[in-house]
Motif scaffolding. Sequence first.
Motif, mmCIF file in Angstrom:
data_model
loop_
_atom_site.group_PDB
_atom_site.id
_atom_site.type_symbol
_atom_site.label_atom_id
_atom_site.label_comp_id
_atom_site.label_asym_id
_atom_site.label_seq_id
_atom_site.Cartn_x
_atom_site.Cartn_y
_atom_site.Cartn_z
ATOM 1 N N ASP A 154 2.075 7.005 -6.576
ATOM 2 C CA ASP A 154 0.968 7.852 -7.008
ATOM 3 C C ASP A 154 1.238 9.323 -6.732
ATOM 4 O O ASP A 154 0.710 10.197 -7.434
ATOM 5 C CB ASP A 154 -0.331 7.439 -6.310
ATOM 6 C CG ASP A 154 -0.887 6.116 -6.827
ATOM 7 O OD1 ASP A 154 -0.344 5.600 -7.830
ATOM 8 O OD2 ASP A 154 -1.846 5.592 -6.218
ATOM 9 N N GLU A 158 -5.656 6.157 3.548
ATOM 10 C CA GLU A 158 -4.541 7.030 3.195
ATOM 11 C C GLU A 158 -4.720 8.345 3.937
ATOM 12 O O GLU A 158 -5.769 8.984 3.845
ATOM 13 C CB GLU A 158 -4.483 7.268 1.688
ATOM 14 C CG GLU A 158 -3.305 8.147 1.277
ATOM 15 C CD GLU A 158 -3.220 8.359 -0.232
ATOM 16 O OE1 GLU A 158 -2.531 9.310 -0.651
ATOM 17 O OE2 GLU A 158 -3.849 7.573 -0.986
ATOM 18 N N ARG A 206 -7.869 2.505 0.549
ATOM 19 C CA ARG A 206 -7.166 1.601 -0.367
ATOM 20 C C ARG A 206 -7.286 0.167 0.132
ATOM 21 O O ARG A 206 -7.263 -0.085 1.290
ATOM 22 C CB ARG A 206 -5.681 1.978 -0.464
ATOM 23 C CG ARG A 206 -5.441 3.319 -1.155
ATOM 24 C CD ARG A 206 -3.969 3.632 -1.212
ATOM 25 N NE ARG A 206 -3.715 4.904 -1.863
ATOM 26 C CZ ARG A 206 -3.236 5.058 -3.087
ATOM 27 N NH1 ARG A 206 -2.969 3.976 -3.826
ATOM 28 N NH2 ARG A 206 -3.013 6.236 -3.601
ATOM 29 N N GLN A 230 -0.315 5.937 5.831
ATOM 30 C CA GLN A 230 -1.482 5.065 5.826
ATOM 31 C C GLN A 230 -1.607 4.350 7.164
ATOM 32 O O GLN A 230 -0.637 4.179 7.894
ATOM 33 C CB GLN A 230 -1.391 4.038 4.698
ATOM 34 C CG GLN A 230 -0.267 3.032 4.827
ATOM 35 C CD GLN A 230 1.094 3.598 4.501
ATOM 36 O OE1 GLN A 230 1.219 4.434 3.613
ATOM 37 N NE2 GLN A 230 2.114 3.152 5.223
ATOM 38 N N SER A 276 -7.608 -3.479 4.661
ATOM 39 C CA SER A 276 -7.904 -2.245 3.949
ATOM 40 C C SER A 276 -7.266 -1.113 4.735
ATOM 41 O O SER A 276 -7.040 -1.225 5.939
ATOM 42 C CB SER A 276 -9.413 -2.037 3.804
ATOM 43 O OG SER A 276 -10.038 -2.025 5.068
ATOM 44 N N ILE A 327 0.837 -1.211 0.000
ATOM 45 C CA ILE A 327 0.000 0.000 0.000
ATOM 46 C C ILE A 327 0.866 1.252 0.000
ATOM 47 O O ILE A 327 0.618 2.201 -0.760
ATOM 48 C CB ILE A 327 -0.942 -0.005 1.223
ATOM 49 C CG1 ILE A 327 -1.941 -1.166 1.135
ATOM 50 C CG2 ILE A 327 -1.665 1.333 1.363
ATOM 51 C CD1 ILE A 327 -2.932 -1.072 0.010
ATOM 52 N N ASN A 331 2.424 1.954 -3.341
ATOM 53 C CA ASN A 331 1.439 2.521 -4.263
ATOM 54 C C ASN A 331 1.219 4.004 -4.001
ATOM 55 O O ASN A 331 1.128 4.812 -4.935
ATOM 56 C CB ASN A 331 0.110 1.774 -4.141
ATOM 57 C CG ASN A 331 0.190 0.344 -4.627
ATOM 58 O OD1 ASN A 331 1.098 -0.022 -5.360
ATOM 59 N ND2 ASN A 331 -0.754 -0.484 -4.202
ATOM 60 N N LYS A 343 -8.259 9.051 1.186
ATOM 61 C CA LYS A 343 -8.643 7.961 0.285
ATOM 62 C C LYS A 343 -8.640 6.654 1.072
ATOM 63 O O LYS A 343 -7.960 6.534 2.075
ATOM 64 C CB LYS A 343 -7.645 7.879 -0.883
ATOM 65 C CG LYS A 343 -8.014 6.914 -1.988
ATOM 66 C CD LYS A 343 -6.935 6.842 -3.067
ATOM 67 C CE LYS A 343 -6.850 8.118 -3.880
ATOM 68 N NZ LYS A 343 -5.891 7.959 -5.022
#
Length: 393
Positions: A158, A379, A393, A271, A376, A151, A154, A391
Amino acid sequence: MKKLLTATAASALLAGPALAEDVTLGVLFGFTGPIESLAPAMGSGAEMAMAEVTESGKLLDGSKVTASRADTGCIDNGLATSNGERMIADGVAGIVGGDCSGVTGAILQNVAIPNGMVMISPSATSPGLSTMEDNGLFFRTAPSDAREGQIMANILKDRGINSIALTYTNNDFGKGLADAIQSSFEAAGGEITIVAAHEDGKADYSAEVGALASAGGDILVVAGYLDQGGLGIIQSSLDSGAFDTFGLPGGMIGDSLPENVGPDLNGSFGQIAGSGGEGAEKYFAMAEAAGFDGSSPYSPESYDAAALFMLAMQAAGSTSPAEYGAKIMDVANAPGEKIYPGELAKGLELLAAGQDIDYVGASGVELIGAGESAGSYREIEVIDGKNETVKFR
């Protein structure tokens, strides 16, 4: 030295028919130490589930459930083990905990396994716990750091981050998380300029920050503890101008970090395990009514850990770990009617009637593999001095 109960003796002591009886669940968290700012809301979450079940009168024909709190210090294996042994001696039927990964492993090996006791941790995330021989006694409502590494990679990519310096707290949790971040980020084409451990409890982190600054990187990722060395690394970095933006994995997410660092933390991001949707919103509202912050990290997972104990006991018709432990995966997963926070009485009624439930809970519970959360994440970005969820994720 007090001799611990054997697994057989513990099962005999705790076993009982499906009749009303007082049930005690241990709540074994780091109320002192590197995550002490998170532990109160975690404890309140677990105890709110117990109160909900007690008030319903639906567990095993009216059993009342109470909590027995004790401290792990987060990183104090001796304290955590001795408090776990005391809980066993006091007759707990299960342990919600531990919290930090190292002490959780110590409790599992030295207390839970020798006594046949079930543990469900809401926050121990070390990948090493996935493969530890646990005799089917250990579960967790938080996902493994192996998943968090993916995570975080990513999120970094991003956000256009191509290189990072990486520091981690020098223990099982920190090393496992750093390894997961490194492997995932490099697999995504990112560059790690340095991977360096730091010790908690130091007054001065200028030497560590100097080495990190020399290696460079777009940002500094701090896989540490928000109330300990991780905070010190960030403050020293800002004071020296070494870094001004930080990547914040799970152990660094909590209200105390932006409060202690101030506006210079704005723009940093990371996160934390968590989910949105119906279950989370219901839980946040229940927690607010109860007077605590349900969005605090690992508080939803703590409610869910306690709930799984009681639902599994109902499914087994027993408070014996030897009997209800095998039911935890059943009540946590499909098939069955979905159960959300505030609906524990409904879940207990369905189980008593011989029907299946799929406990979704506050954190979107789905247990996989050796009994850990599929995972899960929220963010997080620090905006105007607060951790804001930007967000899922």
